[in-house]
Scaffold this motif. Structure first.
Motif, PDB file in Angstrom:
ATOM      1  N   UNK A 424       0.768  -1.180   0.019  1.00  0.00           N
ATOM      2  CA  UNK A 424       0.030   0.021  -0.186  1.00  0.00           C
ATOM      3  C   UNK A 424       0.877   1.365   0.112  1.00  0.00           C
ATOM      4  N   UNK A 425       2.026   1.153  -0.349  1.00  0.00           N
ATOM      5  CA  UNK A 425       2.872   2.320  -0.631  1.00  0.00           C
ATOM      6  C   UNK A 425       3.699   3.136   0.540  1.00  0.00           C
ATOM      7  N   UNK A 426       4.469   3.881   0.331  1.00  0.00           N
ATOM      8  CA  UNK A 426       5.241   4.557   1.269  1.00  0.00           C
ATOM      9  C   UNK A 426       4.835   6.135   1.590  1.00  0.00           C
ATOM     10  N   UNK A 427       5.619   6.826   2.259  1.00  0.00           N
ATOM     11  CA  UNK A 427       5.059   7.810   2.771  1.00  0.00           C
ATOM     12  C   UNK A 427       5.290   9.236   1.552  1.00  0.00           C
ATOM     13  N   UNK A 428       5.964   8.789   0.417  1.00  0.00           N
ATOM     14  CA  UNK A 428       6.234   9.867  -0.643  1.00  0.00           C
ATOM     15  C   UNK A 428       7.224  10.888  -0.074  1.00  0.00           C
ATOM     16  N   UNK A 438      12.517  -1.010  11.807  1.00  0.00           N
ATOM     17  CA  UNK A 438      12.973  -1.538  13.030  1.00  0.00           C
ATOM     18  C   UNK A 438      13.361  -3.039  13.165  1.00  0.00           C
ATOM     19  N   UNK A 439      12.675  -3.826  12.093  1.00  0.00           N
ATOM     20  CA  UNK A 439      12.972  -5.303  11.872  1.00  0.00           C
ATOM     21  C   UNK A 439      13.752  -5.669  10.647  1.00  0.00           C
ATOM     22  N   UNK A 440      13.591  -4.918   9.695  1.00  0.00           N
ATOM     23  CA  UNK A 440      14.128  -5.384   8.296  1.00  0.00           C
ATOM     24  C   UNK A 440      15.498  -4.720   7.985  1.00  0.00           C
ATOM     25  N   UNK A 441      16.166  -5.123   6.985  1.00  0.00           N
ATOM     26  CA  UNK A 441      17.639  -4.720   6.813  1.00  0.00           C
ATOM     27  C   UNK A 441      17.459  -3.163   6.202  1.00  0.00           C
ATOM     28  N   UNK A 442      16.774  -3.306   5.027  1.00  0.00           N
ATOM     29  CA  UNK A 442      16.822  -2.079   4.130  1.00  0.00           C
ATOM     30  C   UNK A 442      15.907  -1.079   4.626  1.00  0.00           C
ATOM     31  N   UNK A 443      16.142   0.052   4.669  1.00  0.00           N
ATOM     32  CA  UNK A 443      15.164   1.372   4.909  1.00  0.00           C
ATOM     33  C   UNK A 443      13.875   0.919   4.159  1.00  0.00           C
ATOM     34  N   UNK A 444      13.055   1.571   4.877  1.00  0.00           N
ATOM     35  CA  UNK A 444      11.681   1.499   4.306  1.00  0.00           C
ATOM     36  C   UNK A 444      11.360   2.170   2.993  1.00  0.00           C
ATOM     37  N   UNK A 445      10.722   1.716   1.973  1.00  0.00           N
ATOM     38  CA  UNK A 445      10.429   2.210   0.683  1.00  0.00           C
ATOM     39  C   UNK A 445       9.463   3.318   0.662  1.00  0.00           C
ATOM     40  N   UNK A 446      10.065   4.504   0.365  1.00  0.00           N
ATOM     41  CA  UNK A 446       8.923   5.749   0.357  1.00  0.00           C
ATOM     42  C   UNK A 446       8.179   5.817  -0.633  1.00  0.00           C
ATOM     43  N   UNK A 447       8.419   5.221  -1.805  1.00  0.00           N
ATOM     44  CA  UNK A 447       7.301   5.434  -3.232  1.00  0.00           C
ATOM     45  C   UNK A 447       6.166   5.244  -2.799  1.00  0.00           C
ATOM     46  N   UNK A 448       5.110   6.333  -3.102  1.00  0.00           N
ATOM     47  CA  UNK A 448       4.019   6.250  -2.653  1.00  0.00           C
ATOM     48  C   UNK A 448       2.964   5.928  -3.695  1.00  0.00           C
ATOM     49  N   UNK A 449       1.836   5.169  -3.179  1.00  0.00           N
ATOM     50  CA  UNK A 449       0.890   4.526  -3.943  1.00  0.00           C
ATOM     51  C   UNK A 449      -0.733   5.635  -4.020  1.00  0.00           C
ATOM     52  N   UNK A 450      -0.535   6.651  -2.929  1.00  0.00           N
ATOM     53  CA  UNK A 450      -1.920   6.928  -2.533  1.00  0.00           C
ATOM     54  C   UNK A 450      -2.280   8.228  -3.561  1.00  0.00           C
ATOM     55  N   UNK A 451      -1.590   8.525  -4.321  1.00  0.00           N
ATOM     56  CA  UNK A 451      -1.768   9.448  -5.494  1.00  0.00           C
ATOM     57  C   UNK A 451      -2.463   8.904  -6.424  1.00  0.00           C
TER      58      UNK A 451
END
Length: 651
Positions: A424-428, A438-451
């Motif tokens: 469901x997408x990232x923060x944009x 906090x539990x995953x190796x990679x940083x969170x994906x910011x690519x958004x879907x809301x638009x």
């Protein structure tokens, strides 16, 4: 002309309603609280009661309904909560009822100002009731039968765990109870990747008991599991046992059907209480994210889009990041399932058009077979993203279980793929440095879907109300060479020093026993835990040299990337370390300069090598946004905001 068409459609619907006997399924609709809201809206909260005829063909897909207690009239009773946000003067509404399916009880009818009526209600019968929880009181079938639960990530020095009926022994847990300690078996294994190699704990080295205060075998307690030498945190455990009194959770489908039918078509309930929306709702559209979208897919598949009054329930549905049916209309079900090992999820019908599942030997099935027979199939706008391939096994929705060719979409279905996104997408936004997970190796994906999601939901409403065709489906296909094997993906993904390699969740075919009907995911499981028959092949969207996906709806951030935006991630620690990390996509930023890139051994060009100036970067974002608006995959207001955000970004 548009107004005239709407008036004609409403008049025809009214005539159909007048000719149809009123349904008595909703016996009582009670508004318990009324709260003013901004913008001339009001919030109605309360509870509705219903009764179901267990002999009716309209309720035949409610598993075990014939084994539930009946009232004096021979009906099965239920009740659920609801909340309705509506204009104070409902005659000034748009005539559109938007039903947002709550996710694990979470959901509020709080959307205001768009002219629509927004509704939520309880459908999941194994949740604890409480403030802010949309819940369902479902009856229980009076019987015993086999069940199982799974436990992972167990803390060190643990000798007793609480048995719950939800996935991984953590969620839900109110759908059934342990009946007896007899016939209980406990299995353990070191890896989900070695799922077929589970070992049974022999002898009396475990007990259904509490060992926190009393040494093993502890104090008898059928809600607890105790292991003689304590649980090994490096292992996962699966308990098979005899359970009792399974809740008839499939009633949740009927409860949603009955409420929406009443609000859309009814005048009063069987007790004489008025419908606060009576005569004003021309259309109803269901929207659900993740578990809630799975609910909508199962709702259609099981035939619940025809009301007890014989009329269509939802005119359209919008399942978002939902790639399976919600598995709750079977005995001892866990609707909150996360499709982990041994969990029922992807086994049923997953395709909108008819497909012959030869690999699993299930024959030809379609999610729309029952609604097509009743001529009540809704218009469907299906939205998903990259994480749905990597963790939720979206591949079978696209190419079936043999992965040999694309499954075509019917005329009433549109599919839109948000490329390079997590669940469901990232923060944009346009920050170069990622936010650590906090539990995953990679940083969170910011690519958004809301638009894109907003534009596509508007397109669905237009399609439903005046027949305006939505923009063309946009998703990767095998015929165009846009879906590749996981091995090909791994070879194509750049080798970035210190970063993990791609990981995905395997898709297994299970043997559940003869009493389980796999296409509908109904009936009763008798093989506990289920036996793994085979691994189903999966395909994944192709990528470029940066590791970014090439096909589908590509956001301005993906078209003007600041790094690699992927739908997969891996756990840092715990039982699942190094394996796929929930539904969380990852982000690997580009180096700022060529010198920095070369020093780190990153093969991907740096930002200074890609964009000659900040103004050039903003121009690229604007061009991408303008194109998406022109194609109707983005609203103009969102495009303007995104360009403004890119201009304000500092890196």
């Amino acid at each position: 002309m548009k107004t005239q068409l709407l008036a004609t459609a409403f008049a025809l619907a009214a005539c159909s309603l007048a000719a149809t006997p009123a349904s008595a399924a909703l016996t009582r609709f009670t508004v318990e609280k009324t709260t003013p809201m901004p913008g001339g809206y009001v919030l109605l909260e309360g509870r509705f009661h219903g009764e179901l005829d267990p002999e009716s063909a309209r309720n035949a897909q409610i598993n075990d309904i014939k084994l539930a207690p009946r009232n004096a009239a021979g009906k099965v009773e239920y009740s659920a909560t609801f909340a309705i946000a509506k204009p104070e003067d409902v005659s000034r509404s748009s005539g559109m009822l938007v039903y947002d399916v709550p996710n694990r009880g979470n959901g509020a009818a709080s959307n205001i100002g768009d002219g629509h009526v927004h509704v939520v209600s309880g459908w999941q019968g194994d949740l604890d009731e409480g403030p802010g929880v949309q819940s369902l009181r479902a009856p229980s079938a009076q019987l015993n039968g086999p069940a199982y639960v799974r436990f992972i990530d167990i803390p060190a020095n643990t000798n007793t765990l609480t048995i719950k009926g939800g996935p991984q022994g953590k969620q839900g847990g109110r759908g059934f109870e342990v009946a007896t300690e007899e016939n209980a078996k406990l299995f353990f294994g070191a890896s989900d990747d070695d799922a077929g190699n589970q070992h049974e704990i022999q002898g009396r080295n475990f007990a259904l008991a509490d060992c926190t205060q009393t040494p093993f075998p502890g104090k008898l307690d059928l809600t607890k599991l105790c292991v003689k030498d304590g649980f090994d945190p490096k292992m996962a455990y699966t308990l098979s046992f005899t359970a009792k009194n399974p809740k008839v959770l499939g009633v949740g489908f009927a409860a949603t059907r009955d409420l929406v039918t009443f609000l859309r078509y009814g005048e009063r309930d069987a007790a004489g209480n008025p419908n606060p929306l009576a005569g004003k709702m021309r259309w109803a559209v269901g929207r659900g994210v993740s578990q809630s979208g799975n609910f909508l897919r199962a709702f259609v598949n099981l035939g619940f889009n025809t009301g007890e009054n014989g009329l269509q329930v939802f005119s359209g549905i919008n399942p978002i990041v939902a790639m399976r049916m919600n598995s709750m209309s079977y005995r001892f079900a866990s609707p909150g399932g996360l499709v982990g090992l041994y969990e029922v999820g992807n086994e049923g019908t997953n395709w909108w058009a008819e497909y012959d599942d030869k690999v699993r030997g299930l024959g030809k099935h379609s999610l729309q077979a029952r609604c097509a027979a009743a001529n009540h199939c809704p218009k469907v706008v299906e939205i998903l993203g990259s994480a749905e391939f990597w963790n939720l096994r979206a591949s079978v929705n696209f190419v079936g279980t043999d992965a040999k060719s694309d499954i075509p979409l019917p005329a009433n279905v549109r599919r839109y793929y948000n490329a390079g996104t997590h669940h469901n997408g990232g923060r944009g936004g346009f920050e170069r440095v990622g936010v650590a997970h906090d539990v995953c190796v990679l940083a969170s994906n910011p690519n958004p879907t809301s638009d894109a999601n907003r534009a596509l939901f508007k397109a669905l409403l237009d399609w439903v109300t005046d027949g305006t065709e939505p923009p063309p489906s946009k998703y990767p296909t095998l015929s165009a060479g846009q879906l590749i094997t996981p091995e090909a993906y791994d070879r194509a993904f750049p080798a970035i020093l210190g970063q993990p390699r791609p990981a995905y969740s395997p898709l297994y075919q299970y043997e559940f026993g003869e009493g389980f009907h796999v296409p509908d995911m109904s009936g009763a499981i008798s093989v506990t835990p289920p036996r793994i028959v085979r691994t189903i092949p999966q395909l994944f969207p192709r990528i470029d040299a940066d590791g970014n996906e090439l096909d589908g709806i590509r956001s301005p951030l993906l078209q003007a990337p600041l790094g690699s935006y992927v739908g997969w991630n891996v756990f840092k620690t715990g039982f699942q370390a190094g394996r796929y990390c929930n539904n969380t996509g990852g982000y690997i930023p580009f180096a700022a300069t060529r010198a920095e890139r070369e020093a780190s051994g990153d093969p991907r060009p740096s930002l200074e090598e890609r964009y000659p100036s900040h103004a050039a970067y903003v121009a690229r974002v604007k061009a991408a946004a303008d194109e998406l608006v022109a194609q109707r995959y983005m609203l103009a207001a969102d495009a303007a905001r995104i360009v403004s955000e890119a201009q304000a970004a500092k890196w």
